[in-house]
Design a protein around this motif. Structure first.
Motif, mmCIF file in Angstrom:
data_model
loop_
_atom_site.group_PDB
_atom_site.id
_atom_site.type_symbol
_atom_site.label_atom_id
_atom_site.label_comp_id
_atom_site.label_asym_id
_atom_site.label_seq_id
_atom_site.Cartn_x
_atom_site.Cartn_y
_atom_site.Cartn_z
ATOM 1 N N LEU A 1 -0.939 1.983 -3.244
ATOM 2 C CA LEU A 1 -2.035 1.295 -3.942
ATOM 3 C C LEU A 1 -3.128 2.306 -4.246
ATOM 4 C CD1 LEU A 1 -2.532 -1.874 -1.662
ATOM 5 C CD2 LEU A 1 -1.188 -1.724 -3.783
ATOM 6 N N ARG A 2 -3.867 2.020 -5.308
ATOM 7 C CA ARG A 2 -5.059 2.796 -5.604
ATOM 8 C C ARG A 2 -6.238 1.888 -5.247
ATOM 9 N NH1 ARG A 2 -7.192 4.132 -11.089
ATOM 10 N NH2 ARG A 2 -8.488 5.969 -10.745
ATOM 11 N N ALA B 1 -18.736 3.394 2.571
ATOM 12 C CA ALA B 1 -17.434 3.965 2.914
ATOM 13 C C ALA B 1 -17.412 5.476 2.682
ATOM 14 C CB ALA B 1 -16.335 3.289 2.090
ATOM 15 N N GLY B 2 -18.330 5.948 1.840
ATOM 16 C CA GLY B 2 -18.358 7.370 1.529
ATOM 17 C C GLY B 2 -17.148 7.805 0.718
ATOM 18 N N VAL B 3 -16.568 6.872 -0.008
ATOM 19 C CA VAL B 3 -15.399 7.202 -0.819
ATOM 20 C C VAL B 3 -15.446 6.416 -2.129
ATOM 21 C CG1 VAL B 3 -13.961 5.435 0.281
ATOM 22 C CG2 VAL B 3 -12.859 7.401 -0.782
ATOM 23 N N ASP B 4 -14.938 7.025 -3.177
ATOM 24 C CA ASP B 4 -14.941 6.409 -4.496
ATOM 25 C C ASP B 4 -13.557 5.790 -4.756
ATOM 26 O OD1 ASP B 4 -16.406 6.808 -7.482
ATOM 27 O OD2 ASP B 4 -14.208 6.702 -7.522
ATOM 28 N N THR B 5 -12.539 6.584 -4.616
ATOM 29 C CA THR B 5 -11.173 6.117 -4.877
ATOM 30 C C THR B 5 -10.251 6.736 -3.823
ATOM 31 O OG1 THR B 5 -11.648 6.212 -7.232
ATOM 32 C CG2 THR B 5 -9.335 6.014 -6.606
ATOM 33 N N LEU B 6 -9.293 5.949 -3.336
ATOM 34 C CA LEU B 6 -8.292 6.550 -2.455
ATOM 35 C C LEU B 6 -6.917 5.981 -2.766
ATOM 36 C CD1 LEU B 6 -7.589 4.342 -0.022
ATOM 37 C CD2 LEU B 6 -9.727 5.183 0.916
ATOM 38 N N GLU B 7 -5.912 6.823 -2.533
ATOM 39 C CA GLU B 7 -4.525 6.379 -2.667
ATOM 40 C C GLU B 7 -4.083 5.943 -1.285
ATOM 41 O OE1 GLU B 7 -3.240 6.452 -5.779
ATOM 42 O OE2 GLU B 7 -5.103 7.411 -6.479
ATOM 43 N N MET B 8 -3.584 4.718 -1.184
ATOM 44 C CA MET B 8 -3.245 4.168 0.131
ATOM 45 C C MET B 8 -1.747 3.843 0.188
ATOM 46 S SD MET B 8 -4.578 0.592 1.823
ATOM 47 C CE MET B 8 -6.253 1.069 2.173
#
Lengths: 78, 134, 134, 78
Positions: free
Chosen positions: A3-4, A15-22
């Motif tokens: 998932l993106r 969260a300190g994150v913009d986008t992550l691949e999970m």
């Protein structure tokens, strides 16, 4: 399944994150909600909304390989 | 119908000129203007964040919904994102209808829909320093 | 507050620019635009008659009433009289308020007051000839 | 008493008069209403309104020397 996951507004700051691949081992939006909540306990209290492929998603919805999930607080445009 | 989410300052005159209203009746516009103060503190401005692809989609759907529900002749709307200073317009909406009640209700309901559904968020940026998400 | 009843075409851009909205919030405008048809017949235009002294007085009173009732920051309104062609604006109203509900309700209520109380009358002038008072 | 009576819109067309000076022998707006109605039977049916000195007037109101009275149908501005 892969998932993106994208974070917006206050949630991106927290969260300190913009986008992550999970690499997601659950099945439904609710499973993902639990994973995200446990990493970011504040989100539920602030009214976390989840969208899948640019649509608001119910917890009961199934997720699929390659879905883009967005996680954000209540909207405040205007 | 012309709906836009964009960083540039909103040219309300130009947006209004693009509204179809040639059969006459009523035109109602709404401008949301950034306030100079928030909770007693002086604002430097607002920073708008946006989930652009989804915002465009929901903006369009909100437009189609109110045009249909209130039998509007046309609807034009622009939401500005990024940094917007006090006195500047963050949201402009213009609707035309054959009768005034449809125009007032359609314009007002579109603004409600935007504020409830479209993934745009604002953060107060205070003149004295400090920020706060809404 | 700036209220006018006049024969000249309404310059809505100029009227809007004169509205005080510097503390920000919401601006709502209404334009009543002469329709091209009335009851299936093509209109050449509308002829507005007016009892000028009384109209000015009641226009002013309606303005003061809605500004007070809806806590408006400002209100600007122009009613055109004489002959007005289809597509042209016969009534323009702009209000500013700190919040959108006050702006929508104040603008809408002002238009209602005008239509109920101010001694102005309109007559349809049909393209094929003939006239009919409303 | 002398009154100035003005007609507007459709009523001006029907009465064929814009302004007239009237020597009024009655006392109240109602008395004047009756005089005008008997000369113009259509007016009441069309919802005649009467204003005295630029104010809407009740039938019970007293008229005075020099008053300006306006007679017109329901307004239709906007």
């Amino acid at each position: 399944m892969k998932l993106r996951v994208r974070y917006f507004a206050m949630f991106r700051d927290i969260a300190g994150v913009d986008t992550l691949e999970m690499d997601f081992t659950g099945r439904k939006v609710l499973d993902l909600r639990k994973i995200i909540s446990s990493a970011n306990p504040e989100f539920e209290r602030r009214g976390m909304l989840i969208a899948v492929n640019e649509r608001y998603a119910e917890d009961s919805m199934d997720l699929h390989e390659g879905d883009t999930v967005a996680v954000f607080p209540p909207v405040s445009g205007g | 119908m012309n709906l836009k989410v964009a960083e540039e300052p909103i040219d309300t005159g130009r947006a209004l000129a693009s509204l179809k209203a040639d059969t006459g009746g009523a035109v109602v516009t709404f401008s949301g203007i950034v306030r100079a103060h928030e909770g007693g503190r002086i604002l430097k401005g607002l920073q708008y964040d946006c989930y652009m692809d989804m915002a465009k989609k929901l903006f369009q759907e909100a437009g189609e919904y109110v045009v249909h529900r209130f039998s509007l002749l046309d609807l034009v709307a622009i939401h500005r994102i990024g940094f917007v200073a006090p006195g500047e317009t963050s949201l402009f909406v213009a609707v035309s209808a054959l009768h005034r009640s449809e125009a007032f209700n359609g314009c007002s309901e579109f603004v409600e829909q935007i504020k409830k559904k479209v993934p745009i968020w604002k953060k107060d940026i205070f003149a004295e320093g400090g920020e706060s998400w809404h």
